[in-house]
Design an enzyme around this catalytic site. Structure first.
Site, PDB file in Angstrom:
ATOM      1  N   GLU A   1      59.254  -4.259 -37.298  1.00 28.42           N
ATOM      2  CA  GLU A   1      60.468  -5.054 -37.134  1.00 28.42           C
ATOM      3  C   GLU A   1      60.531  -6.099 -38.266  1.00 28.42           C
ATOM      4  OE1 GLU A   1      60.756  -7.941 -33.886  1.00 28.42           O
ATOM      5  OE2 GLU A   1      62.797  -7.262 -33.522  1.00 28.42           O
TER       6      GLU A   1
ATOM      7  N   THR B   1      54.162 -12.291 -28.318  1.00 23.69           N
ATOM      8  CA  THR B   1      54.404 -13.393 -27.378  1.00 23.69           C
ATOM      9  C   THR B   1      54.557 -12.833 -25.967  1.00 23.69           C
ATOM     10  OG1 THR B   1      55.610 -14.456 -29.171  1.00 23.69           O
ATOM     11  CG2 THR B   1      55.803 -15.457 -27.004  1.00 23.69           C
TER      12      THR B   1
ATOM     13  N   GLY C   1      60.931  -7.301 -29.128  1.00 19.21           N
ATOM     14  CA  GLY C   1      61.455  -6.801 -30.404  1.00 19.21           C
ATOM     15  C   GLY C   1      61.801  -5.323 -30.384  1.00 19.21           C
TER      16      GLY C   1
ATOM     17  N   GLU D   1      62.125  -9.716 -22.905  1.00 16.28           N
ATOM     18  CA  GLU D   1      63.083  -9.132 -23.858  1.00 16.28           C
ATOM     19  C   GLU D   1      62.459  -9.262 -25.232  1.00 16.28           C
ATOM     20  OE1 GLU D   1      65.662  -7.550 -23.181  1.00 16.28           O
ATOM     21  OE2 GLU D   1      66.292  -8.188 -21.197  1.00 16.28           O
TER      22      GLU D   1
ATOM     23  N   GLY E   1      59.848  -4.319 -23.914  1.00 22.37           N
ATOM     24  CA  GLY E   1      60.060  -5.256 -22.811  1.00 22.37           C
ATOM     25  C   GLY E   1      59.987  -4.674 -21.425  1.00 22.37           C
TER      26      GLY E   1
ATOM     27  N   GLU F   1      61.523 -23.570 -30.971  1.00 25.05           N
ATOM     28  CA  GLU F   1      61.360 -24.852 -31.664  1.00 25.05           C
ATOM     29  C   GLU F   1      62.324 -24.994 -32.851  1.00 25.05           C
ATOM     30  OE1 GLU F   1      57.220 -23.387 -33.049  1.00 25.05           O
ATOM     31  OE2 GLU F   1      57.809 -24.891 -34.489  1.00 25.05           O
TER      32      GLU F   1
ATOM     33  N   CYS G   1      67.741  -8.440 -32.191  1.00 24.24           N
ATOM     34  CA  CYS G   1      66.621  -7.624 -31.699  1.00 24.24           C
ATOM     35  C   CYS G   1      66.971  -6.145 -31.601  1.00 24.24           C
ATOM     36  CB  CYS G   1      66.183  -8.148 -30.339  1.00 24.24           C
ATOM     37  SG  CYS G   1      67.564  -8.281 -29.183  1.00 24.24           S
TER      38      CYS G   1
HETATM   39  P1  NDP Z   1      58.639 -15.744 -30.641  1.00 25.19           P
HETATM   40  O1  NDP Z   1      57.975 -14.726 -29.806  1.00 25.19           O
HETATM   41  O2  NDP Z   1      57.924 -16.285 -31.790  1.00 25.19           O
HETATM   42  O3  NDP Z   1      59.085 -16.989 -29.757  1.00 25.19           O
HETATM   43  C1  NDP Z   1      59.877 -16.839 -28.598  1.00 25.19           C
HETATM   44  C2  NDP Z   1      59.709 -18.070 -27.731  1.00 25.19           C
HETATM   45  O4  NDP Z   1      58.427 -18.056 -27.108  1.00 25.19           O
HETATM   46  C3  NDP Z   1      59.771 -19.374 -28.497  1.00 25.19           C
HETATM   47  O5  NDP Z   1      60.414 -20.337 -27.706  1.00 25.19           O
HETATM   48  C4  NDP Z   1      58.307 -19.673 -28.707  1.00 25.19           C
HETATM   49  O6  NDP Z   1      58.038 -21.008 -28.976  1.00 25.19           O
HETATM   50  C5  NDP Z   1      57.733 -19.256 -27.379  1.00 25.19           C
HETATM   51  N1  NDP Z   1      56.310 -18.946 -27.395  1.00 25.19           N
HETATM   52  C6  NDP Z   1      55.545 -18.545 -28.439  1.00 25.19           C
HETATM   53  N2  NDP Z   1      54.274 -18.295 -28.018  1.00 25.19           N
HETATM   54  C7  NDP Z   1      54.245 -18.545 -26.681  1.00 25.19           C
HETATM   55  C8  NDP Z   1      53.238 -18.459 -25.661  1.00 25.19           C
HETATM   56  N3  NDP Z   1      52.006 -18.067 -25.942  1.00 25.19           N
HETATM   57  N4  NDP Z   1      53.560 -18.799 -24.402  1.00 25.19           N
HETATM   58  C9  NDP Z   1      54.830 -19.157 -24.080  1.00 25.19           C
HETATM   59  N5  NDP Z   1      55.825 -19.258 -25.003  1.00 25.19           N
HETATM   60  C10 NDP Z   1      55.545 -18.957 -26.281  1.00 25.19           C
HETATM   61  O7  NDP Z   1      60.030 -15.078 -31.075  1.00 25.19           O
HETATM   62  P2  NDP Z   1      61.084 -15.615 -32.131  1.00 25.19           P
HETATM   63  O8  NDP Z   1      61.616 -16.921 -31.669  1.00 25.19           O
HETATM   64  O9  NDP Z   1      60.457 -15.512 -33.474  1.00 25.19           O
HETATM   65  O10 NDP Z   1      62.267 -14.571 -31.991  1.00 25.19           O
HETATM   66  C11 NDP Z   1      62.291 -13.371 -32.675  1.00 25.19           C
HETATM   67  C12 NDP Z   1      61.814 -12.249 -31.797  1.00 25.19           C
HETATM   68  O11 NDP Z   1      62.564 -12.218 -30.600  1.00 25.19           O
HETATM   69  C13 NDP Z   1      62.000 -10.894 -32.442  1.00 25.19           C
HETATM   70  O12 NDP Z   1      60.876 -10.088 -32.231  1.00 25.19           O
HETATM   71  C14 NDP Z   1      63.184 -10.326 -31.679  1.00 25.19           C
HETATM   72  O13 NDP Z   1      63.225  -8.929 -31.678  1.00 25.19           O
HETATM   73  C15 NDP Z   1      62.983 -10.899 -30.338  1.00 25.19           C
HETATM   74  N6  NDP Z   1      64.238 -10.905 -29.609  1.00 25.19           N
HETATM   75  C16 NDP Z   1      64.393 -10.046 -28.557  1.00 25.19           C
HETATM   76  C17 NDP Z   1      65.597  -9.980 -27.887  1.00 25.19           C
HETATM   77  C18 NDP Z   1      65.773  -9.066 -26.725  1.00 25.19           C
HETATM   78  O14 NDP Z   1      66.664  -9.320 -25.946  1.00 25.19           O
HETATM   79  N7  NDP Z   1      64.991  -8.031 -26.575  1.00 25.19           N
HETATM   80  C19 NDP Z   1      66.754 -10.782 -28.304  1.00 25.19           C
HETATM   81  C20 NDP Z   1      66.458 -11.686 -29.381  1.00 25.19           C
HETATM   82  C21 NDP Z   1      65.239 -11.727 -30.025  1.00 25.19           C
HETATM   83  P3  NDP Z   1      58.295 -21.546 -30.496  1.00 25.19           P
HETATM   84  O15 NDP Z   1      59.536 -22.283 -30.342  1.00 25.19           O
HETATM   85  O16 NDP Z   1      57.116 -22.360 -30.806  1.00 25.19           O
HETATM   86  O17 NDP Z   1      58.414 -20.375 -31.386  1.00 25.19           O
END
Ligand code: NDP
Length: 702
Positions: free
Chosen positions: A599, A446, A466, A464, A672, A393, A498
């Site tokens: 994290e 999530t 944290g 994928e 993950g 978002e 991440c």
């Molecule tokens: P979030 O988990 O908060 O959100 C990720 C996405 O999931 C957003 O689009 C979010 O919507 C959506 N979402 C949230 N809750 C739900 C649900 N219950 N059902 C379906 N979709 C949902 O992560 P962040 O955006 O805060 O990103 C940071 C995190 O991502 C860190 O932990 C980081 O480590 C991880 N990450 C991992 C990577 C990897 O490749 N392993 C790469 C990059 C980041 P909304 O838009 O409302 O938040």
């Protein structure tokens, strides 16, 4: 942060009950200001009409003419302070995009640096002391408290059920007052504005996290708790902000059930046609899209920088181009997606077909918005799937551009669609029975929620998540390379990566030398306007996230880590209204500190000392995460021996955080499931069909 455009003059003017001429207004403003100064300097008792008159250079009669008596004057001064603060809160609330952001706005303003300023702080304290004895002051205080509580309650209600929202609002208000009062009574020794806000932020985060552990399905009230939370969340438009300035970039409508249904139905039809093309034909289309991404690199990089706060030098070099590389890679593989032939003797043979899954969903995080959209959509489309993609978002803009590019390149309408929204929109995708897979990039919590929801329709998931990855520096390493790795693995994208190597283990004999070189090089990092090509460290994604990072920094200090550099929010010049945190290095850390275990997702590096290989392996692996790991050593055997024992999905030897598209990327343990990139991703976007082919008549016993 404080976009206060209201002046003291405006406030007093607007509070006036009858029109007064300019001269009178100016005099009233002057007298109120003199009163606040007097309260700060000589306290309540010393602030008499005569004292005010003396300080203002007017007669006591003139002061009485404007304010009647001392009580009237004090009430006007208190009202002015309260209104100034209220105006600040309003300005911040207008900038906040989410209910959580609005709660943070209330905290940030009430505990802002202005409230900890000696002059206004001491005046506030004088008022607090008189509130019980003075009806006028009591009225002002009650009105202010009511407004604060109702702001907090309304926004909390959008996140948690009403009863809990009410009680949490009261707790937050009480803590704001309590923390401020203790700081004031200790003459600002006990806390400053930053640590007070960090404390409140940590408290609110903790409470919301606890409350988010929803009652299990079937528990009393569980259904209404969920329903209330979701319906409130679902409707509010997304306000997209530039984190470097707080400026509004866009407002987007949230997609609810009708739009998701329509998208899935369109995708189902479109996918059949798309899958009927040959892989080579799909590859050509992806190749064209990659060219367009490259041609629009500067424009897209700028948009990404405005939306994420990342330096333009990064987005120009990495974000768009790595997306294009991904499209090129899968464009090349598309024609080669194939099953195998199996010789079953003269009577039969078998073969497998590698078929698309159908309609799949991608849900992205906010740190690499365009890159994540490409990493998910390119293999999905190459394999003949249709993808519905929901960006985070906070960063919904570049995915829209990717959709445009795919269409222009010849991807049929409906094969790649972007939907917008928050978690509830994500849930609609995760739960949809016609969506056969969800690939999520996001937090561990999530990932858990997505996997649980996907279970109902037995969807495949790629998660994928944290990390808290170790980066191990042995004494025989090329030390400057190790320092480069640590800097890249902690401060790129302001630490919002991440796979960052945020636990830097350094062998004792080179520990001091490593720290010295690290400190010298980190001191040269340039934090600034993300659009300035010279800037190396940009803004964090949001005010809430910045407070979370500052909260960790405060805890790091409190738990005894030694701050080597950074550790503060940066508010100089134009950065004042953005969310900037200085690159922060903590040394002498221990494995049990919060900053080492959790994290942070910000520019915070922790450095730890170790003696031997077995010891460091055990400590590196003692984490619930397992996303990535790095080893710096010039001992070839040790490098491979250590890597083999590290519990991590993605590892580097003598480098950190490079992610070529050819190498699968992903985590183990809580970091993950499944892999992105490389040939491995093809397996995650296809399913196998086994075919038995008879070459003889059937010899049936019936
Ligand atoms: P979030 O988990 O908060 O959100 C990720 C996405 O999931 C957003 O689009 C979010 O919507 C959506 N979402 C949230 N809750 C739900 C649900 N219950 N059902 C379906 N979709 C949902 O992560 P962040 O955006 O805060 O990103 C940071 C995190 O991502 C860190 O932990 C980081 O480590 C991880 N990450 C991992 C990577 C990897 O490749 N392993 C790469 C990059 C980041 P909304 O838009 O409302 O938040």
């Amino acid at each position: 942060m404080n976009n206060q455009s209201t002046t003291l003059r405006d406030l007093i003017h607007h509070s006036a009950t009858s029109p007064r001429d300019e001269g009178e207004e100016a005099r009233r403003v002057q007298l109120v200001e003199v009163t606040i100064n007097s309260l700060a300097e000589v306290g309540y008792v010393g602030t008499t009409l005569a004292e005010i008159a003396r300080r203002a250079g007017v007669s006591p009669g003139l002061v009485a003419h404007y304010f009647d008596d001392k009580d009237g004057l004090l009430e006007a001064a208190f009202r002015t302070l309260a209104r100034t603060l209220a105006a600040r809160v309003r300005a911040r609330l207008a900038l906040a995009r989410t209910p959580r952001g609005r709660v943070q706005a209330v905290i940030d303003c009430n505990l802002g640096p202005e409230e900890f300023d000696r002059r206004s702080g001491t005046a506030w304290l004088a008022f607090w002391g008189q509130v019980l004895h003075h009806k006028g002051l009591k009225r002002v205080q009650t009105a202010y408290q009511r407004r604060m509580l109702s702001n907090l309650r309304n926004d909390l209600r959008r996140m948690i059920p009403g009863e809990e929202a009410r009680s949490l609002a009261v707790m937050i208000a009480a803590m704001i007052d309590g923390v401020w009062l203790r700081a004031a009574l200790s003459e600002w020794q006990e806390a400053d504005s930053e640590s007070a806000r960090a404390l409140l932020t940590a408290f609110v985060e903790g409470r919301l996290k606890d409350l988010a552990q929803e009652p299990p399905e079937g528990a009393p009230g569980a259904r209404s708790v969920r329903a209330a939370r979701r319906s409130a969340e679902a409707t509010e438009p997304l306000r997209v902000i530039n984190p470097a300035s707080g400026a509004l970039l866009a407002e987007l409508a949230v997609d609810g059930p009708p739009r998701i249904e329509a998208a899935v139905s369109r995708a189902r039809t479109a996918q059949r046609h798309w899958a009927a093309l040959t892989g080579a034909e799909r590859g050509r289309v992806l190749q064209r899209a990659a060219h367009m991404l490259r041609a629009r690199n500067d424009e897209l990089a700028e948009l990404e920088t405005r939306n994420t706060g990342k330096p333009i030098q990064e987005t120009r070099a990495v974000d768009v181009l790595s997306g294009a590389e991904c499209l090129e890679y899968y464009a090349g593989l598309a024609a080669g997606v194939a099953g195998e032939h199996l010789d079953l003797g003269p009577a039969a043979f078998g073969y497998t077909r590698r078929e698309p899954l159908g309609v799949v969903a991608g849900i992205g995080a906010w740190n690499y918005p365009l890159q994540i959209a490409c990493w998910k959509s390119a293999p999905a489309l190459a394999c003949g799937n249709a993808m519905i993609f929901k960006p985070a978002e906070l960063t919904p803009l570049t995915a829209i551009k990717l959709e445009e590019i795919y269409l222009a390149a010849g991807v049929p309408p409906g094969v790649f669609q972007v939907v917008q929204g928050r978690a509830e929109t994500g849930r609609l995708l995760t739960r949809h029975a016609d969506i056969r897979k969800v690939s999520l990039t996001g937090e561990v919590s999530t990932g858990r929620a997505v996997m649980a929801e996907a279970a109902a329709s037995l969807k495949q998931v790629t998660l994928e998540l944290g990390g808290k990855s170790p980066l191990i520096v042995f004494a025989d390493a090329a030390l400057d390379n190790a320092v480069s790795g640590a800097l890249l693995g902690n401060f790129y994208s302001a630490g919002e990566v991440c796979s960052n190597g945020t636990r830097v283990f350094v062998q004792r004999s080179v520990y001091a030398e490593f720290l010295e070189r690290l400190q010298a090089r980190s001191a040269r990092l340039r934090i600034g306007d993300p659009l300035d090509p010279a800037t190396q460290i940009g803004a964090l994604i949001s005010a809430e996230h910045m407070q979370k990072v500052l909260g960790f920094i405060a805890r790091g200090r409190a738990q005894g880590a030694r701050l080597v550099s950074g550790g503060v929010r940066v508010t100089s010049g134009d950065l004042a209204s953005g969310f900037f945190v200085a690159p922060t290095i903590f040394a002498d850390c221990h494995d049990d500190m919060d900053i080492v275990r959790q994290e942070i997702f910000g520019p915070v590096m922790t450095v730890l000392e170790f003696d031997g290989e077995d010891e460091v392996l055990a400590r590196a692996n003692a984490s619930e995460f397992g996303l990535a790991a790095g080893v710096f050593t010039n001992n070839l055997q040790r490098a491979h021996r250590v890597i083999a024992q590290l519990q991590a999905g993605t590892c580097w030897i003598n480098h950190y955080n490079v992610t070529p598209i050819e190498l699968p990327f992903g985590g183990v343990k809580m970091s993950g499931l499944g892999r992105e990139n490389g040939r491995a991703a093809i397996e995650h976007y296809t399913q196998l069909k086994s075919v038995y082919v008879a070459m003889r008549d059937i010899d049936a016993p019936y």
